[in-house]
Enzyme design. Structure first.
Site, mmCIF file in Angstrom:
data_model
loop_
_atom_site.group_PDB
_atom_site.id
_atom_site.type_symbol
_atom_site.label_atom_id
_atom_site.label_comp_id
_atom_site.label_asym_id
_atom_site.label_seq_id
_atom_site.Cartn_x
_atom_site.Cartn_y
_atom_site.Cartn_z
ATOM 1 C CG HIS A 79 2.234 28.754 -64.773
ATOM 2 N ND1 HIS A 79 2.446 30.058 -64.382
ATOM 3 C CD2 HIS A 79 0.907 28.652 -65.028
ATOM 4 C CE1 HIS A 79 1.309 30.725 -64.429
ATOM 5 N NE2 HIS A 79 0.353 29.901 -64.800
ATOM 6 C CG HIS A 131 0.524 29.503 -60.443
ATOM 7 N ND1 HIS A 131 0.441 28.634 -61.509
ATOM 8 C CD2 HIS A 131 -0.715 30.038 -60.295
ATOM 9 C CE1 HIS A 131 -0.782 28.642 -61.981
ATOM 10 N NE2 HIS A 131 -1.513 29.483 -61.270
ATOM 11 C CB SER A 189 -2.833 26.228 -65.800
ATOM 12 O OG SER A 189 -2.300 26.705 -64.577
#
Length: 283
Positions: free
Chosen positions: A34, A37, A188
């Site tokens: 996402h 990251h 996540s």
């Protein structure tokens, strides 16, 4: 961008980069990437010549088999997102058998007591699993700098301790929590939430912000009781723990001490999905 699956191939590539005196950054992930990251990858690329991003769902850090089974596996999408960054990246995607040499078990680590606080009380063996996989990855990637998000603040402190105890030649850099527009810490796991709960989950960060405001005028016990009552009154979220703790030792505090840096930590369940967050209270 290169995609590498075998340790031997990555070792060869890293050796060549080191020979050329290229700096290597590292962002370890479990996939389901996402924007949080991607922000780590951008920060790494800003200061390193090449960035290795590992995408590996580590089985040894799950104490719940169902949680492991339900963890999203989105390698094609992850690779596409990384490619769109247009950066000098190496994507390392080993299998568990490749990384663990067919022996998928954890080493046991001592982290000076950090492993027994908060998450350690609720996730049996979790930090042994984290230490095992990160140590293996550090030894393979040989990064100059490794980047971790502060959402998993306890994990960040434990990895710093791992580097210290094992004299690993890597600088561990903590990066600010990346949040959704409503304040929910990027994870996540958020993808598994219903739209309604994902919107309502702003309540978690809002509660932490109010706790921060209270820290200057109320006691630790008063703030803790207030947070617990806030969650008891909210039918959508179940509080697992809320703790105010020393930022370095992670030990809970009962009284404020001058010049002691402290953070508030929280873990919450909604729709059987576990969400964590934290905030610095006085720095």
């Amino acid at each position: 961008m290169q995609i590498i699956k075998e340790k031997a191939t990555l070792t060869e590539v890293i050796s060549k980069l080191k020979f050329e005196d290229s700096s290597v950054g590292f962002v370890p992930t479990m996939g389901a990437l996402h924007d949080g990251h991607l922000s780590l990858v951008r920060q790494a690329a800003a200061v390193c010549d090449v960035v290795v991003v590992s995408v590996f769902i580590n089985p040894t850090q799950f104490d719940n088999a169902e949680d492991l089974d339900n963890y999203p596996r989105t390698l094609d999408s992850d690779t596409q997102k990384l490619a769109e960054l247009n950066l000098n990246l190496i994507i390392f995607t080993p299998t568990a058998a490749e990384l663990y040499n067919d022996k998928v078990i954890s080493e046991h680590f001592q982290f000076d007591g950090l492993e027994y606080e908060m998450e350690g009380k609720y996730r049996n063996g979790h930090f042994d699993g984290v230490g095992t996989v990160v140590k293996k990855l550090f030894e393979i990637v040989k990064p100059d700098k490794a980047f971790f998000g502060e959402k998993d603040y306890q994990q960040l402190q434990i990895i710093k301790k791992l580097v210290q105890h094992h004299d690993l030649p890597v600088e561990v850099i903590g990066c600010p929590i990346y949040r959704e527009s409503n304040g929910l810490a990027r994870s996540s796991r958020n993808e598994r939430l219903s739209t309604e709960i994902r919107n309502k989950a702003s309540f978690i960060h809002e509660t932490l912000l109010k706790a921060k405001n209270k820290f200057g005028i109320e006691s630790v016990n008063q703030i803790t009781n207030w947070v617990e009552n806030e969650f008891k009154a909210n039918p959508y979220f179940k509080l697992e723990y809320f703790e105010i703790a020393d930022s370095e030792t992670l030990k809970p505090i009962s009284n404020k001490i001058i010049n002691q840096k402290v953070r508030a930590f929280i873990a919450v369940y909604s729709e059987d999905i576990r969400l964590i967050d934290n905030i610095a209270l006085n720095y």
